[in-house]
Design a protein around this motif. Structure first.
Motif, short mmCIF file in Angstrom:
data_model
loop_
_atom_site.label_atom_id
_atom_site.label_comp_id
_atom_site.label_asym_id
_atom_site.label_seq_id
_atom_site.Cartn_x
_atom_site.Cartn_y
_atom_site.Cartn_z
N GLN A 29 -14.95 1.62 8.74
CA GLN A 29 -14.16 0.80 8.50
C GLN A 29 -12.85 0.60 9.41
O GLN A 29 -12.37 -0.73 9.39
N ILE A 30 -12.21 1.47 9.81
CA ILE A 30 -11.13 1.52 10.88
C ILE A 30 -11.59 0.69 12.06
O ILE A 30 -10.95 -0.12 12.66
N PHE A 31 -12.87 0.89 12.53
CA PHE A 31 -13.54 0.45 13.95
C PHE A 31 -13.46 -1.23 13.31
O PHE A 31 -13.11 -2.09 14.35
N ALA A 32 -14.06 -1.61 12.15
CA ALA A 32 -14.01 -2.98 11.93
C ALA A 32 -12.60 -3.52 11.83
O ALA A 32 -12.59 -4.68 12.22
N GLU A 33 -11.86 -2.96 11.16
CA GLU A 33 -10.39 -3.35 11.03
C GLU A 33 -9.68 -3.67 12.26
O GLU A 33 -9.02 -4.86 12.45
N ARG A 34 -9.97 -2.57 13.29
CA ARG A 34 -8.92 -2.62 14.39
C ARG A 34 -9.72 -3.05 15.78
O ARG A 34 -9.18 -3.50 16.84
N GLY A 49 0.74 -1.07 -0.25
CA GLY A 49 -0.15 -0.25 -0.09
C GLY A 49 0.86 1.30 -0.14
O GLY A 49 2.18 1.24 -0.28
N MET A 50 -0.01 2.39 0.14
CA MET A 50 1.04 3.69 0.05
C MET A 50 1.65 4.10 1.56
O MET A 50 2.14 5.06 1.36
N GLY A 51 1.30 3.37 2.57
CA GLY A 51 1.85 3.74 3.60
C GLY A 51 1.64 4.92 4.28
O GLY A 51 2.63 5.65 5.21
N LEU A 52 0.47 5.85 4.04
CA LEU A 52 0.27 7.18 4.81
C LEU A 52 -0.26 6.79 6.18
O LEU A 52 -0.74 5.75 6.66
N ASP A 53 -0.15 7.77 6.93
CA ASP A 53 -0.76 7.62 8.42
C ASP A 53 -2.38 7.79 8.45
O ASP A 53 -2.87 8.29 7.21
N ALA A 54 -2.87 7.51 9.27
CA ALA A 54 -4.36 7.65 9.35
C ALA A 54 -4.98 8.88 8.99
O ALA A 54 -6.05 8.98 8.40
N VAL A 55 -4.42 10.15 9.50
CA VAL A 55 -4.89 11.31 9.43
C VAL A 55 -4.87 11.91 8.15
O VAL A 55 -5.62 12.26 7.00
N GLU A 56 -3.63 11.34 7.10
CA GLU A 56 -3.26 11.81 5.95
C GLU A 56 -4.25 10.71 4.82
O GLU A 56 -4.90 11.44 4.06
N GLY A 57 -4.11 9.68 5.39
CA GLY A 57 -4.90 8.63 4.36
C GLY A 57 -6.42 8.93 4.53
O GLY A 57 -7.43 8.91 3.43
N ALA A 59 -12.84 10.53 10.34
CA ALA A 59 -11.93 9.36 10.57
C ALA A 59 -10.47 9.66 10.83
O ALA A 59 -9.81 8.88 11.53
N GLY A 60 -10.01 10.84 10.48
CA GLY A 60 -8.61 11.18 10.86
C GLY A 60 -8.50 11.30 12.35
O GLY A 60 -7.25 11.53 12.94
N ASN A 61 -9.58 11.62 12.99
CA ASN A 61 -9.39 11.93 14.51
C ASN A 61 -9.30 10.58 15.35
O ASN A 61 -9.09 10.50 16.48
N PHE A 62 -9.53 9.37 14.71
CA PHE A 62 -9.29 8.08 15.16
C PHE A 62 -7.82 7.67 15.46
O PHE A 62 -7.15 7.26 14.76
N ASP A 63 -7.19 8.23 16.67
CA ASP A 63 -5.92 8.01 17.04
C ASP A 63 -5.73 6.79 17.87
O ASP A 63 -6.44 6.54 19.00
N GLU A 64 -4.97 5.73 17.41
CA GLU A 64 -4.83 4.72 17.99
C GLU A 64 -4.20 4.86 19.42
O GLU A 64 -4.27 3.84 20.23
N ASN A 65 -3.54 5.89 19.51
CA ASN A 65 -2.91 6.24 21.07
C ASN A 65 -3.86 6.84 21.57
O ASN A 65 -3.59 7.11 22.89
N ASN A 66 -5.04 7.08 21.36
CA ASN A 66 -6.02 7.81 22.27
C ASN A 66 -7.26 7.14 21.99
O ASN A 66 -8.21 8.05 21.48
N VAL A 67 -7.65 5.93 21.99
CA VAL A 67 -8.78 5.41 21.70
C VAL A 67 -9.88 5.60 22.70
O VAL A 67 -11.06 5.59 22.49
N ASP A 68 -9.75 6.24 23.89
CA ASP A 68 -10.56 6.74 24.72
C ASP A 68 -11.61 7.70 24.38
O ASP A 68 -12.71 8.27 24.75
N GLN A 69 -11.10 8.41 23.08
CA GLN A 69 -12.01 9.51 22.55
C GLN A 69 -13.27 8.96 21.70
O GLN A 69 -14.07 9.81 21.39
N MET A 70 -13.05 7.69 21.20
CA MET A 70 -13.99 7.22 20.16
C MET A 70 -15.35 7.19 20.76
O MET A 70 -16.31 7.88 19.79
N PRO A 71 -16.10 6.94 22.10
CA PRO A 71 -17.37 7.02 22.44
C PRO A 71 -17.80 8.58 22.00
O PRO A 71 -18.82 8.86 21.98
N ALA A 72 -16.99 9.27 22.56
CA ALA A 72 -17.36 11.07 22.62
C ALA A 72 -17.50 11.40 21.05
O ALA A 72 -18.68 12.01 20.50
#
Length: 496
Positions: free
Chosen positions: A311-316, A45-53, A452-465
């Motif tokens: 899609q990100i939620f399904a994948e991770r 793949g292109m290897g972009l980070d989640a925000v850029e992708g 979707a760019g707000n889905f930070d793997e290092n801060n999953v606590d923000q997902m419910p909000a």
């Protein structure tokens, strides 16, 4: 769909059904793997980070629908709808062929641009011809758009299944190539079916008869249009100079594109209202179209997260393993198409049944129901995210129920909205305003990508909000539309 209902529809509807089915096979199939390809750094793949992708994904899906506005103008003024569909399909197919070439990011982005250009030409005009088949309007036209919608979602299911599997399990570019084959099949269906069953529909527009009076009025309208265009350019220049629009990153470009889409839509509606030569009744109907535009943009901003945040939620975060087999995460997007195929005939028959008894909800009420169901789906995702933040993979039933709510909401809003735009739009602006309807989807797709760019793997606590925020906005606007549905219905001027 019962035989008694389907027998009432002209065969041309089914030509458009299958042509759209294959076009949507190519679009949704490619879209299902696009974000995954952009952020993949292991399997080619292109290897972009989640925000850029996610920003690139949002820009692409937004561009696809934004370009329906010039695509509609070309059909109304130069090509006619049928030629626009044909040429648009060819351009889409070429774009997917380019995407199938593993030749670096430059060629890949060229392919995305080509697909977007072709879809902008095809998408609004195939819907316009569906509307032309039913000049009487009413519940029968709504039912026809529900049937047409089944074609869209049958293509979606086939595309996500086949392209999704090939892309994720075999090779990304083989998936993109399968999308090209789907578009080729759509072109074959349209070429031979339209010649026999769509004669007289979507033809090249007739030349206008010019009189001294019409020429003077046209000149005055052009001056107003030029003034609005100049104001638009100045406004965008100010945004750029003040730093509101930052073009240095994909995310900044996507944010700027959102401002541009809102601005272009606003100025286009102002042009139609004040320089479009409309009657008082037509102006009220355009005001209704503005209300529906806002509601649709909000709906799609939540719904189109199927290809981004969901899609990100399904994948991770979702349990996808059955025994030793792991389901491709892109296949979750199939729930929407499968539910459409199950419930579209039911909803189409329901509108006709209620109409015969004088109980058919007005279009504003259907839009409100769509938004309320969308909000309900995101409340379910809030519960799922609350479990996911503990680090466990959650049950696939959360996404399944969310897609069920979103699908019923989509059937209340999208085919009804398509039908309403064909009924309420002044005839001379039909394809252009169909383009505006898809611009609402463009804005929604862009917001979905940025979200979707707000889905930070290092801060999953923000997902419910995040999911709660979408739910509250959707339910809030849905309730607002329910409260004010009567004046909106009155502005429609008797059109149902």
């Amino acid at each position: 769909m019962s035989a008694s209902v389907s027998a009432k529809h002209p065969r041309g509807l089914y030509v458009l059904f299958f042509a759209e089915m294959w076009e949507r096979f190519s679009y949704y199939g490619m879209r299902a793997i696009l974000l995954l390809f952009l952020i993949d750094n292991i399997n080619g793949g292109m290897g972009l980070d989640a925000v850029e992708g996610a920003a690139v994904y949002g820009l692409y899906t937004a561009s696809v629908y934004l370009l329906t506005l010039p695509g509609g103008w070309m059909a109304d003024n130069i090509l006619g709808q049928k030629k626009a569909i044909w040429y648009g399909g060819i351009i889409i197919m070429l774009g997917h062929i380019i995407l199938a070439i593993p030749a670096g990011s430059g060629i890949f982005f060229l392919g995305l641009v080509t697909v977007a250009l072709g879809t902008g030409l095809l998408k609004p005009n195939i819907s316009s011809i569906v509307g032309e088949l039913y000049p009487e309007g009413g519940a029968r036209r709504d039912a026809a758009f529900s049937i047409f919608y089944m074609g869209i979602n049958l293509g979606s299911v086939l595309g996500i299944t086949i392209v999704g599997y090939l892309g994720q399990k075999v090779n990304w570019h083989m998936g993109f190539g399968a999308a090209a084959i789907g578009m080729l099949l759509g072109l074959v269906v349209f070429k031979f079916g339209s010649a026999k069953y769509l004669s007289g529909y979507g033809e090249v527009p007739a030349k206008k008869v010019i009189t001294a009076e019409s020429e003077a009025k046209s000149g005055a309208d052009r001056k107003k249009g030029y003034l609005l265009a100049a104001a638009l350019v100045v406004f965008l220049a100010v945004l750029q100079l003040t730093g509101t629009i930052d073009m240095s990153t994909a995310q900044g470009l996507a944010q700027g594109a959102g401002v541009i889409i809102v601005t272009v839509s606003l100025f286009y509606f102002l042009f139609i209202l004040f320089a479009g030569g409309l009657t008082a009744i037509e102006k009220k109907r355009v005001l209704v179209l503005i209300v529906f535009f806002i509601a649709a943009a909000l709906f799609w901003s939540g719904f189109e997260q199927a290809g981004s945040s969901l899609q990100i939620f399904a994948e991770r975060h979702t349990q996808r393993t059955i025994g030793t087999w792991e389901m491709p995460s892109s296949w979750f997007q199939n729930f929407n198409g499968a539910f459409i195929l199950l419930f579209a005939p039911v909803m189409a028959s329901l509108w006709i049944y209620l109409s015969t008894r004088g109980l058919n909800p007005s279009t504003p009420v259907k839009f409100a129901l769509g938004l309320l169901l969308l909000g309900g789906g995101f409340f379910i995702m809030e519960l799922a995210a609350s479990q996911a933040v503990t680090g466990q993979l959650v049950s696939p039933m959360f996404l399944t129920l969310t897609y069920l709510f979103h699908t019923i909401g989509e059937l209340c809003l999208s085919p009804v909205g398509l039908s309403s735009y064909t009924k309420l739009a002044p005839k001379r602006y039909l394809s252009q305003l169909m383009g505006i309807w898809f611009v609402a989807a463009s804005l929604g797709n862009l917001i979905a990508g940025l979200f979707a760019g707000n889905f930070d793997e290092n801060n999953v606590d923000q997902m419910p909000a995040l999911f709660n925020q979408v739910a509250l906005f959707s339910v809030g606007f849905g309730l607002l539309l329910l409260i004010f549905y009567k004046p909106v219905k009155n502005w429609m001027g008797g059109i149902k």
